[in-house]
Design a protein around this motif. Structure first.
Motif, PDB file in Angstrom:
ATOM      1  N   MET A   1     110.163 -60.285  38.987  1.00  0.00           N
ATOM      2  CA  MET A   1     109.448 -61.450  38.465  1.00  0.00           C
ATOM      3  C   MET A   1     109.905 -61.729  37.040  1.00  0.00           C
ATOM      4  SD  MET A   1     105.338 -62.184  38.254  1.00  0.00           S
ATOM      5  CE  MET A   1     105.226 -62.444  40.019  1.00  0.00           C
ATOM      6  N   ILE A   2     109.941 -63.014  36.690  1.00  0.00           N
ATOM      7  CA  ILE A   2     110.397 -63.398  35.364  1.00  0.00           C
ATOM      8  C   ILE A   2     109.436 -64.437  34.795  1.00  0.00           C
ATOM      9  CG2 ILE A   2     111.890 -65.285  36.210  1.00  0.00           C
ATOM     10  CD1 ILE A   2     113.896 -64.469  34.008  1.00  0.00           C
ATOM     11  N   GLY A   3     109.289 -64.450  33.475  1.00  0.00           N
ATOM     12  CA  GLY A   3     108.406 -65.387  32.818  1.00  0.00           C
ATOM     13  C   GLY A   3     109.047 -66.761  32.666  1.00  0.00           C
ATOM     14  N   VAL A   4     108.202 -67.784  32.631  1.00  0.00           N
ATOM     15  CA  VAL A   4     108.642 -69.157  32.403  1.00  0.00           C
ATOM     16  C   VAL A   4     107.759 -69.756  31.318  1.00  0.00           C
ATOM     17  CG1 VAL A   4     108.923 -71.469  33.379  1.00  0.00           C
ATOM     18  CG2 VAL A   4     109.415 -69.452  34.787  1.00  0.00           C
ATOM     19  N   GLU A  17     104.081 -72.965  42.554  1.00  0.00           N
ATOM     20  CA  GLU A  17     104.519 -72.803  43.942  1.00  0.00           C
ATOM     21  C   GLU A  17     105.371 -71.558  44.150  1.00  0.00           C
ATOM     22  OE1 GLU A  17     106.551 -76.419  44.769  1.00  0.00           O
ATOM     23  OE2 GLU A  17     104.726 -77.627  44.858  1.00  0.00           O
ATOM     24  N   LEU A  18     105.723 -70.851  43.076  1.00  0.00           N
ATOM     25  CA  LEU A  18     106.591 -69.679  43.179  1.00  0.00           C
ATOM     26  C   LEU A  18     105.899 -68.448  42.579  1.00  0.00           C
ATOM     27  CD1 LEU A  18     109.883 -71.451  42.023  1.00  0.00           C
ATOM     28  CD2 LEU A  18     109.312 -70.779  44.367  1.00  0.00           C
ATOM     29  N   PRO A  19     104.679 -68.125  43.038  1.00  0.00           N
ATOM     30  CA  PRO A  19     103.898 -67.065  42.394  1.00  0.00           C
ATOM     31  C   PRO A  19     104.486 -65.668  42.521  1.00  0.00           C
ATOM     32  CG  PRO A  19     102.872 -67.707  44.465  1.00  0.00           C
ATOM     33  CD  PRO A  19     103.983 -68.687  44.210  1.00  0.00           C
ATOM     34  N   LEU A  20     105.354 -65.445  43.512  1.00  0.00           N
ATOM     35  CA  LEU A  20     105.943 -64.117  43.691  1.00  0.00           C
ATOM     36  C   LEU A  20     107.216 -63.933  42.877  1.00  0.00           C
ATOM     37  CD1 LEU A  20     105.465 -63.637  47.542  1.00  0.00           C
ATOM     38  CD2 LEU A  20     103.943 -62.943  45.670  1.00  0.00           C
ATOM     39  N   ARG A  21     107.685 -65.016  42.262  1.00  0.00           N
ATOM     40  CA  ARG A  21     108.950 -64.940  41.537  1.00  0.00           C
ATOM     41  C   ARG A  21     108.796 -65.156  40.038  1.00  0.00           C
ATOM     42  NH1 ARG A  21     113.784 -68.098  44.130  1.00  0.00           N
ATOM     43  NH2 ARG A  21     114.835 -66.543  42.840  1.00  0.00           N
ATOM     44  N   VAL A  22     107.793 -65.951  39.642  1.00  0.00           N
ATOM     45  CA  VAL A  22     107.656 -66.288  38.228  1.00  0.00           C
ATOM     46  C   VAL A  22     106.195 -66.214  37.784  1.00  0.00           C
ATOM     47  CG1 VAL A  22     109.682 -67.794  38.162  1.00  0.00           C
ATOM     48  CG2 VAL A  22     107.471 -68.748  38.794  1.00  0.00           C
ATOM     49  N   ARG A  23     106.016 -66.115  36.482  1.00  0.00           N
ATOM     50  CA  ARG A  23     104.689 -66.150  35.874  1.00  0.00           C
ATOM     51  C   ARG A  23     104.796 -66.942  34.573  1.00  0.00           C
ATOM     52  NH1 ARG A  23     105.114 -62.805  31.615  1.00  0.00           N
ATOM     53  NH2 ARG A  23     106.757 -61.208  31.692  1.00  0.00           N
ATOM     54  N   ALA A  24     103.728 -67.592  34.201  1.00  0.00           N
ATOM     55  CA  ALA A  24     103.709 -68.341  32.950  1.00  0.00           C
ATOM     56  C   ALA A  24     103.658 -67.379  31.769  1.00  0.00           C
ATOM     57  CB  ALA A  24     102.505 -69.274  32.923  1.00  0.00           C
ATOM     58  N   THR A  25     104.369 -67.718  30.710  1.00  0.00           N
ATOM     59  CA  THR A  25     104.368 -66.915  29.504  1.00  0.00           C
ATOM     60  C   THR A  25     104.511 -67.831  28.301  1.00  0.00           C
ATOM     61  OG1 THR A  25     105.458 -65.081  28.339  1.00  0.00           O
ATOM     62  CG2 THR A  25     106.872 -66.566  29.574  1.00  0.00           C
TER      63      THR A  25
END
Length: 257
Positions: A1-4, A17-25
């Protein structure tokens, strides 16, 4: 997972829509940084790279001074920069790709007068994609309500013709591209109907590729995530500079947009 970080509007929806790949940061370092593509975007992208972004995603970038784009290329030499160009979507480009470059190319684009520069730039992008390489401008004539230009892919000698026309009133932009070679490729992009069609014709018959339904923002975010995690360096910025420079050679810098 990577932050956006920096995701708004359609990019915020794509992030959700991509909760398994990204997270808000809120931190740029090690994250995918979304940058507004309005005027001055190369400077904002440079700043994101200097803050340690794992990748930079520029949303709908306007044409700008090629020198600014060159500065970004120099700073971002080791950092992925993805450009979300709605009229040159990566998935539609992939659908239109052919193994053998075309022998003859034509692109016809039409839109409101303020959009002429942007349409010309992305029409050049389609000629570059279908021609299999960078182009050389041979001649161009700016008309009262449009433009006619002849270009060439110098390695193969493929000829390319471009016409851009201004619509009367508030008509929505439309771009049609045709590549003729071993395979005939027709691309139709229509803002009024949201059509994005690619048709391929060869000795085996005619194939109309399925329409892509993924939002452009989600597609661009996925590309940026992939580039960040895999360490790949997309050619988006270099290709954008190529397209801008040729468009400016046809119109002059007053048609940036």
């Amino acid at each position: 997972m990577i932050g956006v970080t920096g995701a708004t509007a359609g990019y915020a929806a794509a992030l959700a829509e991509l909760p398994l790949r990204v997270r808000a940061t809120s931190t740029a370092s090690g994250a995918v940084v979304v940058v507004d593509g309005a005027s001055g975007w190369p400077g904002r992208a440079v700043e994101a790279v200097r803050r340690g972004a794992a990748a930079v995603l520029v949303g709908n970038p306007v044409s700008t001074d090629p020198a600014e784009i060159g500065d970004l290329e120099a700073v971002a030499e080791g950092a992925p920069v993805v450009l979300d160009r709605p009229w040159l979507r990566a998935d539609v480009v992939a659908d239109a790709a052919v193994a053998v470059p075309a022998r003859q190319l034509t692109v016809d684009a039409a839109g409101a007068a303020p959009a002429m520069g942007e349409l010309t730039r992305d029409a050049v992008g389609w000629l570059r994609v279908l021609g299999g390489g960078d182009l050389v401008l041979r001649t161009a004539a700016a008309l009262p309500h449009g433009l006619i230009a002849l270009l060439e892919e110098p390695t193969s000698g493929t000829a390319a013709a471009l016409t851009v026309s201004a619509l009367v009133g508030r008509g929505r932009p439309r771009l049609r591209a045709l590549a003729v070679g071993e395979t005939r490729i027709e691309v139709d992009l229509d803002a009024a109907t949201d059509v994005r069609s690619v048709e391929s014709s060869s000795a085996d018959g005619v194939l109309r590729l399925p329409r892509r339904h993924e939002s452009g923002e989600r597609l661009a975010l996925r590309r940026a995530i992939h580039a960040a995690l895999q360490g790949t360096l997309p050619a988006d910025v270099r290709e954008f500079r190529h397209d801008v420079q040729l468009a400016e050679g046809m119109w002059g810098t007053d048609k940036r947009g």
